[in-house]
Design a protein around this motif. Sequence first.
Motif, mmCIF file in Angstrom:
data_model
loop_
_atom_site.group_PDB
_atom_site.id
_atom_site.type_symbol
_atom_site.label_atom_id
_atom_site.label_comp_id
_atom_site.label_asym_id
_atom_site.label_seq_id
_atom_site.Cartn_x
_atom_site.Cartn_y
_atom_site.Cartn_z
ATOM 1 N N LEU A 2 0.837 -1.213 0.000
ATOM 2 C CA LEU A 2 0.000 0.000 0.000
ATOM 3 C C LEU A 2 0.868 1.259 0.000
ATOM 4 O O LEU A 2 0.580 2.229 -0.697
ATOM 5 C CB LEU A 2 -0.939 0.003 1.216
ATOM 6 C CG LEU A 2 -2.051 -1.040 1.206
ATOM 7 C CD1 LEU A 2 -2.737 -1.100 2.565
ATOM 8 C CD2 LEU A 2 -3.058 -0.746 0.105
ATOM 9 N N TRP A 3 1.948 1.215 0.787
ATOM 10 C CA TRP A 3 2.834 2.373 0.874
ATOM 11 C C TRP A 3 3.500 2.646 -0.468
ATOM 12 O O TRP A 3 3.516 3.778 -0.948
ATOM 13 C CB TRP A 3 3.884 2.127 1.964
ATOM 14 C CG TRP A 3 4.891 3.218 2.096
ATOM 15 C CD1 TRP A 3 4.655 4.528 2.415
ATOM 16 C CD2 TRP A 3 6.308 3.101 1.924
ATOM 17 N NE1 TRP A 3 5.831 5.220 2.451
ATOM 18 C CE2 TRP A 3 6.866 4.381 2.155
ATOM 19 C CE3 TRP A 3 7.150 2.059 1.608
ATOM 20 C CZ2 TRP A 3 8.220 4.614 2.071
ATOM 21 C CZ3 TRP A 3 8.499 2.307 1.535
ATOM 22 C CH2 TRP A 3 9.019 3.576 1.761
ATOM 23 N N SER A 4 4.051 1.598 -1.097
ATOM 24 C CA SER A 4 4.734 1.822 -2.376
ATOM 25 C C SER A 4 3.739 2.256 -3.445
ATOM 26 O O SER A 4 4.062 3.086 -4.291
ATOM 27 C CB SER A 4 5.525 0.584 -2.811
ATOM 28 O OG SER A 4 4.677 -0.502 -3.074
ATOM 29 N N SER A 5 2.523 1.725 -3.408
ATOM 30 C CA SER A 5 1.494 2.166 -4.359
ATOM 31 C C SER A 5 1.153 3.637 -4.146
ATOM 32 O O SER A 5 0.937 4.381 -5.107
ATOM 33 C CB SER A 5 0.237 1.310 -4.224
ATOM 34 O OG SER A 5 0.517 -0.023 -4.570
ATOM 35 N N GLN A 6 1.114 4.063 -2.902
ATOM 36 C CA GLN A 6 0.839 5.475 -2.597
ATOM 37 C C GLN A 6 1.974 6.364 -3.092
ATOM 38 O O GLN A 6 1.741 7.443 -3.630
ATOM 39 C CB GLN A 6 0.636 5.668 -1.093
ATOM 40 C CG GLN A 6 0.288 7.081 -0.684
ATOM 41 C CD GLN A 6 -1.054 7.537 -1.220
ATOM 42 O OE1 GLN A 6 -1.982 6.760 -1.315
ATOM 43 N NE2 GLN A 6 -1.155 8.792 -1.587
ATOM 44 N N GLU A 24 1.537 9.355 -5.838
ATOM 45 C CA GLU A 24 1.962 10.731 -5.592
ATOM 46 C C GLU A 24 3.126 11.145 -6.484
ATOM 47 O O GLU A 24 3.604 12.269 -6.403
ATOM 48 C CB GLU A 24 2.338 10.899 -4.119
ATOM 49 C CG GLU A 24 1.140 10.760 -3.197
ATOM 50 C CD GLU A 24 1.488 10.868 -1.731
ATOM 51 O OE1 GLU A 24 2.624 11.297 -1.406
ATOM 52 O OE2 GLU A 24 0.636 10.517 -0.902
ATOM 53 N N GLY A 25 3.584 10.226 -7.321
ATOM 54 C CA GLY A 25 4.648 10.545 -8.272
ATOM 55 C C GLY A 25 6.032 10.591 -7.655
ATOM 56 O O GLY A 25 6.961 11.141 -8.238
ATOM 57 N N TYR A 49 7.443 0.588 -9.653
ATOM 58 C CA TYR A 49 7.774 0.232 -8.280
ATOM 59 C C TYR A 49 6.540 -0.016 -7.422
ATOM 60 O O TYR A 49 6.643 -0.466 -6.294
ATOM 61 C CB TYR A 49 8.598 1.332 -7.613
ATOM 62 C CG TYR A 49 9.990 1.525 -8.188
ATOM 63 C CD1 TYR A 49 10.457 0.778 -9.261
ATOM 64 C CD2 TYR A 49 10.833 2.471 -7.664
ATOM 65 C CE1 TYR A 49 11.721 0.964 -9.780
ATOM 66 C CE2 TYR A 49 12.108 2.670 -8.178
ATOM 67 C CZ TYR A 49 12.544 1.904 -9.229
ATOM 68 O OH TYR A 49 13.798 2.079 -9.739
ATOM 69 N N GLY A 50 5.357 0.292 -7.942
ATOM 70 C CA GLY A 50 4.130 0.138 -7.172
ATOM 71 C C GLY A 50 3.911 -1.307 -6.762
ATOM 72 O O GLY A 50 4.023 -2.217 -7.575
#
Length: 166
Positions: free
Chosen positions: A65-69, A73-74, A80-81
């Motif tokens: 979830l963190w990497s997707s966020q 946010e660019g 990397y998501g």
Amino acid sequence: MNRETKLGDGVANELKEEINRELSSTAKSFIRILFAYLNDKVQGIDFDDLLGKLSKKDEDEIMSLWSSQLVEEGLVPSGYGGLPNDLLIDNLHQTGYVDGLYSGYVLAMISLVDNNAPRELIASVKDDLFPKPIALRYRDRHELVSRLDDENYRWVKCLTKDDPAD
């Protein structure tokens, strides 16, 4: 046209506006109090203890979830998501890229030896290349590749094994 003011005209609208202002003010006060309270509580949390209670699946899901966020946010590239923590950190540190540079160096050395390059040339290439892939971290691999576009090196791209030596 006859405009008469009737008793109560506009009162409902003014009351709605006043209620909205008061609700907004009250909600803002509540949010400030809530976040001040939560901030105090967060300061007292033992994150090591909290993380120790999470399962590996929970940790992976949180990191995904963190990497997707971060992607949303660019802040990191879209590829990397959803990466797990270790791969995300390795990619952000460009560990794979630096490993790739080192592998290229090793392959170049092997190729020079296999093609019977003079020892002086091999030593020169080793001395010139070895410290660079290890010490440098390029944020953009194109920075390194673009060096071959410089007029001193442009001919290398067109060179083949069958070309006569100068």
